[in-house]
Design a protein around this motif. Structure first.
Motif, PDB file in Angstrom:
ATOM      1  N   PRO A 153      73.204 -21.486  98.329  1.00 28.99           N
ATOM      2  CA  PRO A 153      74.291 -20.731  98.954  1.00 28.99           C
ATOM      3  C   PRO A 153      75.484 -20.569  98.017  1.00 28.99           C
ATOM      4  CG  PRO A 153      74.159 -22.936  99.890  1.00 28.99           C
ATOM      5  CD  PRO A 153      73.008 -22.785  98.944  1.00 28.99           C
ATOM      6  N   GLY A 154      76.196 -19.484  98.184  1.00 26.19           N
ATOM      7  CA  GLY A 154      77.373 -19.232  97.355  1.00 26.19           C
ATOM      8  C   GLY A 154      77.004 -18.513  96.078  1.00 26.19           C
ATOM      9  N   LYS A 155      78.007 -18.288  95.253  1.00 27.92           N
ATOM     10  CA  LYS A 155      77.811 -17.561  94.001  1.00 27.92           C
ATOM     11  C   LYS A 155      77.642 -18.549  92.854  1.00 27.92           C
ATOM     12  CE  LYS A 155      80.085 -14.134  91.084  1.00 27.92           C
ATOM     13  NZ  LYS A 155      78.992 -13.337  90.712  1.00 27.92           N
ATOM     14  N   GLN A 156      76.614 -18.319  92.053  1.00 32.27           N
ATOM     15  CA  GLN A 156      76.409 -19.110  90.857  1.00 32.27           C
ATOM     16  C   GLN A 156      76.901 -18.288  89.670  1.00 32.27           C
ATOM     17  OE1 GLN A 156      73.538 -18.772  93.048  1.00 32.27           O
ATOM     18  NE2 GLN A 156      74.514 -20.475  94.064  1.00 32.27           N
ATOM     19  N   HIS A 157      77.601 -18.945  88.783  1.00 31.71           N
ATOM     20  CA  HIS A 157      78.219 -18.253  87.665  1.00 31.71           C
ATOM     21  C   HIS A 157      77.489 -18.468  86.350  1.00 31.71           C
ATOM     22  CE1 HIS A 157      81.614 -17.335  90.239  1.00 31.71           C
ATOM     23  NE2 HIS A 157      81.560 -18.585  90.654  1.00 31.71           N
TER      24      HIS A 157
ATOM     25  N   ILE B  99      65.644 -25.699  92.192  1.00 31.09           N
ATOM     26  CA  ILE B  99      66.868 -25.532  92.984  1.00 31.09           C
ATOM     27  C   ILE B  99      67.881 -26.605  92.612  1.00 31.09           C
ATOM     28  CG2 ILE B  99      67.818 -25.699  95.330  1.00 31.09           C
ATOM     29  CD1 ILE B  99      65.191 -24.346  96.288  1.00 31.09           C
ATOM     30  N   VAL B 100      67.423 -27.843  92.552  1.00 30.65           N
ATOM     31  CA  VAL B 100      68.324 -28.949  92.213  1.00 30.65           C
ATOM     32  C   VAL B 100      68.868 -28.790  90.794  1.00 30.65           C
ATOM     33  CG1 VAL B 100      68.426 -31.447  91.818  1.00 30.65           C
ATOM     34  CG2 VAL B 100      67.248 -30.557  93.840  1.00 30.65           C
ATOM     35  N   ILE B 101      67.996 -28.466  89.848  1.00 28.03           N
ATOM     36  CA  ILE B 101      68.424 -28.373  88.449  1.00 28.03           C
ATOM     37  C   ILE B 101      69.318 -27.158  88.218  1.00 28.03           C
ATOM     38  CG2 ILE B 101      67.582 -28.058  86.088  1.00 28.03           C
ATOM     39  CD1 ILE B 101      65.187 -29.833  86.881  1.00 28.03           C
ATOM     40  N   VAL B 102      69.025 -26.031  88.862  1.00 30.00           N
ATOM     41  CA  VAL B 102      69.889 -24.850  88.727  1.00 30.00           C
ATOM     42  C   VAL B 102      71.263 -25.137  89.313  1.00 30.00           C
ATOM     43  CG1 VAL B 102      70.242 -22.477  89.533  1.00 30.00           C
ATOM     44  CG2 VAL B 102      68.056 -23.131  88.557  1.00 30.00           C
ATOM     45  N   ALA B 103      71.306 -25.797  90.468  1.00 27.78           N
ATOM     46  CA  ALA B 103      72.603 -26.133  91.077  1.00 27.78           C
ATOM     47  C   ALA B 103      73.404 -27.069  90.175  1.00 27.78           C
ATOM     48  CB  ALA B 103      72.392 -26.763  92.449  1.00 27.78           C
ATOM     49  N   LEU B 104      72.749 -28.093  89.635  1.00 30.48           N
ATOM     50  CA  LEU B 104      73.437 -29.017  88.729  1.00 30.48           C
ATOM     51  C   LEU B 104      73.863 -28.320  87.439  1.00 30.48           C
ATOM     52  CD1 LEU B 104      71.239 -32.228  89.130  1.00 30.48           C
ATOM     53  CD2 LEU B 104      73.545 -31.835  90.020  1.00 30.48           C
ATOM     54  N   GLY B 105      72.984 -27.482  86.904  1.00 30.13           N
ATOM     55  CA  GLY B 105      73.315 -26.745  85.690  1.00 30.13           C
ATOM     56  C   GLY B 105      74.506 -25.818  85.891  1.00 30.13           C
TER      57      GLY B 105
ATOM     58  N   MET C   6      76.921 -26.272  88.099  1.00 29.88           N
ATOM     59  CA  MET C   6      78.117 -27.108  88.222  1.00 29.88           C
ATOM     60  C   MET C   6      78.622 -27.548  86.846  1.00 29.88           C
ATOM     61  SD  MET C   6      77.776 -29.526  91.568  1.00 29.88           S
ATOM     62  CE  MET C   6      76.069 -29.983  91.455  1.00 29.88           C
ATOM     63  N   VAL C   7      77.706 -27.965  85.982  1.00 30.14           N
ATOM     64  CA  VAL C   7      78.094 -28.383  84.630  1.00 30.14           C
ATOM     65  C   VAL C   7      78.654 -27.196  83.858  1.00 30.14           C
ATOM     66  CG1 VAL C   7      77.206 -29.240  82.420  1.00 30.14           C
ATOM     67  CG2 VAL C   7      76.501 -30.323  84.556  1.00 30.14           C
ATOM     68  N   TYR C   8      78.014 -26.049  83.982  1.00 30.09           N
ATOM     69  CA  TYR C   8      78.478 -24.848  83.282  1.00 30.09           C
ATOM     70  C   TYR C   8      79.884 -24.464  83.742  1.00 30.09           C
ATOM     71  CZ  TYR C   8      78.680 -20.031  81.648  1.00 30.09           C
ATOM     72  OH  TYR C   8      79.062 -18.867  81.040  1.00 30.09           O
ATOM     73  N   MET C   9      80.122 -24.478  85.042  1.00 32.14           N
ATOM     74  CA  MET C   9      81.443 -24.106  85.559  1.00 32.14           C
ATOM     75  C   MET C   9      82.490 -25.144  85.179  1.00 32.14           C
ATOM     76  SD  MET C   9      81.395 -21.176  86.659  1.00 32.14           S
ATOM     77  CE  MET C   9      83.058 -21.163  87.277  1.00 32.14           C
ATOM     78  N   ALA C  10      82.120 -26.410  85.150  1.00 31.10           N
ATOM     79  CA  ALA C  10      83.076 -27.441  84.727  1.00 31.10           C
ATOM     80  C   ALA C  10      83.449 -27.246  83.269  1.00 31.10           C
ATOM     81  CB  ALA C  10      82.480 -28.830  84.949  1.00 31.10           C
TER      82      ALA C  10
END
Length: 94
Positions: free
Chosen positions: A22-26, A71-77, A79-83
């Motif tokens: 859910p939400g936008k991934q950057h 799904i888990v790895i894309v979400a974590l990736g 988050m790390v990318y946006m941080a």
């Protein structure tokens, strides 16, 4: 030829994972593909550990493990990318 299939499967898994989250991934497409490849590798390892890596017919269970891992790895990736990007953009503004 195996590396080409890994890229194709990683690309497809990454896009499906991005669509489910859910939400936008950057994160960019190259990062999504790499995370999808890692999801396929992790999903295969989990399926092998669960004893469902090789079945007759289509390995739906293995594919589900791959998708959940992606799904888990894309979400974590993401988050790390946006941080990382957020820190860089904050430094540029200052």
């Amino acid at each position: 030829m195996g590396w080409l299939w890994a890229i194709i499967v990683g690309f497809v898994l990454g896009l499906i994972a991005k669509a489910i989250i859910p939400g936008k991934q950057h994160s960019p497409l190259w990062l999504t593909t790499i995370c999808g490849i890692l999801g396929a590798i992790v999903g295969n390892a989990i399926a092998r550990a669960a004893g469902v890596a090789a079945t007759s017919g289509i390995d739906w269970t293995r594919h589900i493990f791959q998708l959940v891992a992606a799904i888990v790895i894309v979400a974590l990736g993401d988050m790390v990318y946006m941080a990382t990007i957020g820190k860089n953009k904050h430094r540029e503004r200052a």
